[in-house]
Design a protein around this motif. Structure first.
Motif, PDB file in Angstrom:
ATOM      1  N   GLY A   1       0.837  -1.199   0.000  1.00  0.00           N
ATOM      2  CA  GLY A   1       0.000   0.000   0.000  1.00  0.00           C
ATOM      3  C   GLY A   1       0.872   1.249   0.000  1.00  0.00           C
ATOM      4  O   GLY A   1       0.571   2.240  -0.672  1.00  0.00           O
TER       5      GLY A   1
ATOM      6  N   THR B   1      -8.850   2.101   1.872  1.00  0.00           N
ATOM      7  CA  THR B   1      -8.512   0.819   2.501  1.00  0.00           C
ATOM      8  C   THR B   1      -9.551   0.384   3.539  1.00  0.00           C
ATOM      9  O   THR B   1      -9.944  -0.777   3.586  1.00  0.00           O
ATOM     10  CB  THR B   1      -7.119   0.926   3.170  1.00  0.00           C
ATOM     11  N   PHE B   2      -9.998   1.320   4.391  1.00  0.00           N
ATOM     12  CA  PHE B   2     -10.926   0.955   5.477  1.00  0.00           C
ATOM     13  C   PHE B   2     -12.321   0.634   4.944  1.00  0.00           C
ATOM     14  O   PHE B   2     -12.970  -0.272   5.437  1.00  0.00           O
ATOM     15  CB  PHE B   2     -11.027   2.094   6.511  1.00  0.00           C
TER      16      PHE B   2
HETATM   17  C1  PLP Z   1      -1.878  -0.451   5.942  1.00  0.00           C
HETATM   18  C2  PLP Z   1      -2.341   0.819   5.358  1.00  0.00           C
HETATM   19  C3  PLP Z   1      -1.581   1.497   4.388  1.00  0.00           C
HETATM   20  C4  PLP Z   1      -0.211   1.004   3.941  1.00  0.00           C
HETATM   21  O1  PLP Z   1      -0.268  -0.238   3.335  1.00  0.00           O
HETATM   22  P1  PLP Z   1       0.930  -1.336   3.371  1.00  0.00           P
HETATM   23  O2  PLP Z   1       0.352  -2.447   2.562  1.00  0.00           O
HETATM   24  O3  PLP Z   1       1.175  -1.653   4.803  1.00  0.00           O
HETATM   25  O4  PLP Z   1       2.119  -0.707   2.748  1.00  0.00           O
HETATM   26  C5  PLP Z   1      -2.094   2.661   3.855  1.00  0.00           C
HETATM   27  N1  PLP Z   1      -3.287   3.166   4.263  1.00  0.00           N
HETATM   28  C6  PLP Z   1      -4.038   2.558   5.195  1.00  0.00           C
HETATM   29  C7  PLP Z   1      -5.331   3.161   5.611  1.00  0.00           C
HETATM   30  C8  PLP Z   1      -3.593   1.369   5.782  1.00  0.00           C
HETATM   31  O5  PLP Z   1      -4.339   0.774   6.722  1.00  0.00           O
END
Ligand code: PLP
Length: 367
Positions: A71, A168-169
């Motif tokens: 991410g 992501t959330f």
């Molecule tokens: C975990 C996360 C990231 C980063 O992702 P990685 O796969 O750990 O590099 C970015 N944004 C959010 C909201 C995350 O929870």
């Protein structure tokens, strides 16, 4: 096609004459010149990566997706693709890994202002003539703050700047930022896309295949932070069940949030599904579900919160989120001294275990 159907049928590339039902993993790093698909070298493209990108683009209602090895690599690609000297407006409670990317890797290259993105007046006041990117994360981590994506999109359009949203959330099951006016969506596929705490990955999705997207593709191909064919295969496989896992995570999160709200040892609960949550109304207007993360503060301080964590049996005290197993973490301890997170705040990634067992464990740990 509906989400559940797309998740299962998109990105299933079958080239084998035996017609297996699931795609093979193409491990070859190189391909013979003049082949039909135009494949050349795996850093530039690979069948499993293309399949993954196809399904993610479809689920986020975008034109194309680009998969990365994490991410952070995906988010960083956006900052790399900006013209040097750009000003970025980003959330003051931004995911700390990407906050670090901006402050550690782009210091002297871009300018950043961190503001409370849920406060539109503060966002407006932060705009400069060279503002080129608005970065939104909604719900945010770990306070589950909600940003009005449509309102920020209007500000970005007036400024001829890009709006990128870390989704992501929420996941595309519950929120499609591109339909709310965002230009780019970012994911840590390590979380809900993978869903089993065993794959690291990231992705970007674009509304248009414009010049900025061409730069993102250059960063992906030339920068080379790409996922392996096997990781792409496993992610595509996990995405098949994303809709059903998210429904379970959100249902369980709501049950936990209500239980915690009524518990005498709990000070405050942060979950956008609760009517008492500050961002509930905006969340209800842009999300079709409220996700699987619940944060709460324990009465007392850091020691009392640590005590609760140490008594839990089913919730692993570990960072990250989005897996089938429940995780709990005192965020301030991992975010370091500059954090705005209250010291007694626990963040829970609510898993898919039976909620009777989860509530029983929480109850014994809190009493
Ligand atoms: C975990 C996360 C990231 C980063 O992702 P990685 O796969 O750990 O590099 C970015 N944004 C959010 C909201 C995350 O929870």
């Amino acid at each position: 096609m509906k989400f559940e159907t797309l998740a299962i049928h998109k990105g299933n590339l079958i080239t084998d004459k035996n017609k297996p039902v699931v795609q093979p993993i193409t491990l070859s790093t190189t391909f013979e010149h003049g082949n039909e698909a135009g494949a050349l070298y795996t850093r530039a493209s690979n069948p499993n990566r293309s399949a993954l990108e196809e399904v993610i683009a479809a689920l986020e209602k975008g034109k194309e997706a680009a998969a990365f090895s994490s991410g952070n690599a995906a988010g960083t690609a956006v900052y790399q693709a900006l013209e040097p000297g750009s000003h970025i407006i980003a959330p003051d409670d931004m995911y700390h890994g990407l906050h670090n990317s901006m402050t550690m890797l782009f210091k002297g290259i871009h300018e950043v202002t961190f503001v409370d993105m849920s406060n539109l007046e503060a966002v407006k006041a932060a705009i400069k003539p060279n503002t080129r990117l608005f970065w939104v994360e909604s719900p945010s981590n770990p306070l589950l703050k909600i940003t009005d994506i449509r309102a920020i999109s209007a500000l970005a359009k007036a400024q001829k700047a890009l709006l990128a949203c870390d989704n992501t959330f929420a996941t595309p099951v519950f929120q499609n930022p591109l339909l709310l006016g965002a230009d780019i969506v970012m994911h840590s596929s390590t979380k809900y896309f993978g869903g089993h705490s065993d794959i690291l990955g990231g992705a970007l999705v674009t509304k248009e295949t414009d010049d900025f997207w061409a730069k993102i593709r250059t960063v992906q191909r030339v920068g080379g932070a790409v996922p392996s064919p096997a990781d792409c295969y496993w992610l595509t496989r996990s995405i098949r069940t994303l809709a059903y896992r998210m429904k379970g995570h959100a249902e369980h999160a709501m049950i936990l949030a209500e239980f915690l709200s009524n518990h005498p040892k709990v000070e405050e609960v942060f979950y956008p599904g609760l009517k008492s949550h500050r961002g509930h109304e905006i969340a209800a207007g842009q999300m079709s579900g409220f996700g699987g993360i619940v944060s709460f503060t324990v009465k007392g301080g850091a020691a009392e919160a640590d005590d609760v964590v140490s008594k839990l049996h089913l919730f692993a005290n570990a960072t990250s989120l989005g897996g089938v197993e429940s995780l709990i973490e005192r965020r301030a301890a991992v975010e370091g001294p500059d954090t705005l997170t209250p010291p007694n705040l626990l963040r829970v990634s609510v898993g898919l275990e039976h909620t009777d067992d989860l509530l029983e464990d929480l109850d014994q740990a809190l009493s």
